[in-house]
Design an enzyme around this catalytic site. Sequence first.
Site, short mmCIF file in Angstrom:
data_model
loop_
_atom_site.label_atom_id
_atom_site.label_comp_id
_atom_site.label_asym_id
_atom_site.label_seq_id
_atom_site.Cartn_x
_atom_site.Cartn_y
_atom_site.Cartn_z
N LYS A 36 0.87 -1.18 0.00
CA LYS A 36 0.00 0.00 0.00
C LYS A 36 0.90 1.23 0.00
O LYS A 36 1.68 1.45 0.94
CB LYS A 36 -0.91 0.00 1.22
N LYS A 58 -1.98 -1.56 -3.98
CA LYS A 58 -2.88 -0.42 -3.94
C LYS A 58 -2.09 0.87 -4.00
O LYS A 58 -1.13 0.98 -3.24
CB LYS A 58 -3.67 -0.50 -2.63
#
Length: 326
Positions: free
Chosen positions: A197, A250
């Site tokens: 992330k 992500k």
Amino acid sequence: MTFVRPRRLRSSHAIRELIAEVDLSEKDLIYPVFLLSEKDGKVPVQSMPGQNRVGLNILMKELGELVSLGLKGICLFPVVPDAQKSSDGVYSYNSDNFYLQAIAKIKEKYPELLVMTDVALDPYSTDGHDGIVDKKTGEILNDETLEVLVKMSLAQAQAGADIIGPSDMMDSRVGSIRKALENEGHKNTLIMSYTAKYASSFYGPFRDALDSAPKFGDKKTYQMDFRNSGEAIKEAMLDINEGADILMVKPAIAYLDIIAKLKARARLPISAYQVSGEYSMIKAAGMKGWLDSDGVFIESLTAIKRAGASVILSYYTAEFLKKLNS
Ligand code: PBG
């Protein structure tokens, strides 16, 4: 001139269909949803045209339609009222938490639908950070945060969640959560770790939706530096060892190289999150008539799948299902 003509394989719809390597389908998608505490509430997200924050009653009705269209999973995010926010996020595991109650109700009505949760402090935090903040130094405290994440995860598993989604990026959270799940008898609860992330400007509209923007500083001491790919591999190896079931990358479209790298190295399914900013950019350009937003959504989601993701979280999911069946 040679006798090799690549265009032969593009010459008809039928041959193109036959040789296509990947096809986007409803089986690939998870729909992220912003849940309000007011059961009949419905408030549009200004910066995400077409997306609403919804209360449980409204959501239940929508799910009725979407499940019949083939929806496989949702990822729920709570819009926590200010009165319930605190510096330690205790509301996240409180038994009268509207989010936990909603998970139970949804699973009761739609047992086949996969319900994924969010594990991080930011929706519950007066500081807007994913972890507990040291009041004096402003540091995001790793090990103190783990205790809250574990309690939150157990409460979610207890409520019936199928997939726990730690989105906080604290070190060793997956191992701590996995151990607690095993000890408390939730051995089949999946963990989809937000493995890679990145600290990204693409999250802006999401923070509007949840009113969860950091009150000071940024998230760069825990989310990853977008200049790097090596640490994505390191995080993946750690998450595998700690007991994750699915590894997420992500954002998605600017990180296809990371998806491909993890896919090549890890023997676990890879997921990708087409985040709020990605959705809003495509939507906004479409609304201006500058591009065909449905075409761009299908193309970008297919590219994410082609790069190696077998699960994609996308705000476009509901529209995709409706288009597919119309
Ligand atoms: C927070 C969280 C974020 C998103 C999912 N979980 C935002 C953040 O890290 O600030 C972003 C999702 C999106 O932009 O759609 N734990």
